[in-house]
Design a protein around this motif. Sequence first.
Motif, PDB file in Angstrom:
ATOM      1  N   THR A  48     -16.369 125.295 -49.249  1.00  0.00           N
ATOM      2  CA  THR A  48     -15.143 124.774 -49.045  1.00  0.00           C
ATOM      3  C   THR A  48     -14.099 125.551 -49.927  1.00  0.00           C
ATOM      4  OG1 THR A  48     -15.912 122.476 -48.006  1.00  0.00           O
ATOM      5  CG2 THR A  48     -13.659 122.813 -48.652  1.00  0.00           C
ATOM      6  N   ALA A  66     -22.229 115.657 -50.135  1.00  0.00           N
ATOM      7  CA  ALA A  66     -20.779 116.085 -50.135  1.00  0.00           C
ATOM      8  C   ALA A  66     -20.754 117.211 -50.970  1.00  0.00           C
ATOM      9  CB  ALA A  66     -19.740 114.899 -50.525  1.00  0.00           C
ATOM     10  N   CYS A  67     -21.537 117.046 -52.142  1.00  0.00           N
ATOM     11  CA  CYS A  67     -21.742 117.911 -53.148  1.00  0.00           C
ATOM     12  C   CYS A  67     -22.268 119.469 -52.504  1.00  0.00           C
ATOM     13  CB  CYS A  67     -22.656 117.597 -54.156  1.00  0.00           C
ATOM     14  SG  CYS A  67     -22.763 118.493 -55.880  1.00  0.00           S
ATOM     15  N   LEU A 121     -14.286 115.972 -50.588  1.00  0.00           N
ATOM     16  CA  LEU A 121     -15.707 116.230 -50.937  1.00  0.00           C
ATOM     17  C   LEU A 121     -15.944 115.916 -52.419  1.00  0.00           C
ATOM     18  CD1 LEU A 121     -16.468 119.545 -48.941  1.00  0.00           C
ATOM     19  CD2 LEU A 121     -17.085 117.156 -48.417  1.00  0.00           C
ATOM     20  N   ARG A 155     -18.183 112.901 -54.112  1.00  0.00           N
ATOM     21  CA  ARG A 155     -19.055 113.033 -54.995  1.00  0.00           C
ATOM     22  C   ARG A 155     -18.855 112.422 -56.536  1.00  0.00           C
ATOM     23  NH1 ARG A 155     -22.094 112.820 -58.329  1.00  0.00           N
ATOM     24  NH2 ARG A 155     -23.665 114.190 -59.360  1.00  0.00           N
ATOM     25  N   LEU A 208     -21.496 120.754 -49.788  1.00  0.00           N
ATOM     26  CA  LEU A 208     -20.316 121.474 -49.169  1.00  0.00           C
ATOM     27  C   LEU A 208     -19.086 121.675 -50.040  1.00  0.00           C
ATOM     28  CD1 LEU A 208     -20.575 119.138 -46.006  1.00  0.00           C
ATOM     29  CD2 LEU A 208     -21.769 121.380 -46.275  1.00  0.00           C
ATOM     30  N   ILE A 209     -19.267 121.468 -51.138  1.00  0.00           N
ATOM     31  CA  ILE A 209     -18.003 121.643 -52.221  1.00  0.00           C
ATOM     32  C   ILE A 209     -17.914 123.464 -52.354  1.00  0.00           C
ATOM     33  CG2 ILE A 209     -17.121 121.726 -54.503  1.00  0.00           C
ATOM     34  CD1 ILE A 209     -18.303 118.862 -54.599  1.00  0.00           C
TER      35      ILE A 209
END
Length: 322
Positions: A57, A50-51, A20, A24, A53-54
């Motif tokens: 995670t 993606a950012c 991820l 980004r 979901l960082i």
Amino acid sequence: MFFSKQKPTQNLLFALLLLLLSIRIGKSVYRLFILTEDIELLIPQIGLSACFLIGITLFYYLKSSIENRDSIPKLWKIHFSTLFLFIVIIGILKPYETNPSFWDWFVWVIYGTWGLYLLASTYLMNIIFVKLFSKSQKCTTAEHWLVAVLMANILIFVAYLIGYYYLYMAGTITFSIVFYVLLIFFVSKKNRETIFQEIPEKYGAKKIDEIEAKVLLTQLNSMMQEQELYKNSDVKLKNIAKQIHVSTHKLSQLLNDNLGKSFNTYVNDYRVEEAKRLLREKQNLTLEAIGFEAGFSSKSNFYATFKKVVEQTPAEFQKQFM
């Protein structure tokens, strides 16, 4: 790291975190080298998605490491899937290409979500931070690794906030620096395996009854000696706990409270004794072969552990019997 057989759940989450972050960063690099009029707006959309979901995670990576999780709980999967579906639906209903003004506003929701999970992650690590600055307690390599990963993510987050106003390349540069620092931290350790060791659990005030503790220790020691479980480099706390019919928490507490050892130290002590026997009796074997036969997972792990316990290298110990 990803080839380690230990902590597969944590490795999976860390791999996802790196993926991820890389997506980004890729978005930033793309915008730096492509003319504004030539930019394909789907790329920034994917990078910002993606950012989003960082943070979650990172949080679950740290939580699974601290709690020594063997699998990802169903609730975590639902939580992650909900955020994943949310950002995907937003991307379908409001694509960046036709709704750039919406994404100019929505980016703050993305960074806000990332920031909230960073705060939650920092709070989650409070026990380790206390140990880090304590004179009476010492953090393990695994705990230092988690602190480094959290700090790295905070630096990247701050760099992107700064970059939004001043220097767009700040996030990309910071990621590159942080990545290499973490890489050096990992490869410079003599015992890379220690990064994957379980985090010591915190126990309540209730201690195991002394009589019960003696029975359990007798049973445990007999089983270790008779079955030679320590010779299995992949032996797990949960497997041994299951064989003596106690929880992993109780077995870990038994070792810490009654022997003053972690599970890894307890098993390694048996391995060192076995290695000493082999060094005395099997001088035709190479030192590396002796280490593997005693149950150590690597040559470096064997040498470092043996020297720490015996205060001699395997070669120096063996010379006494030649």
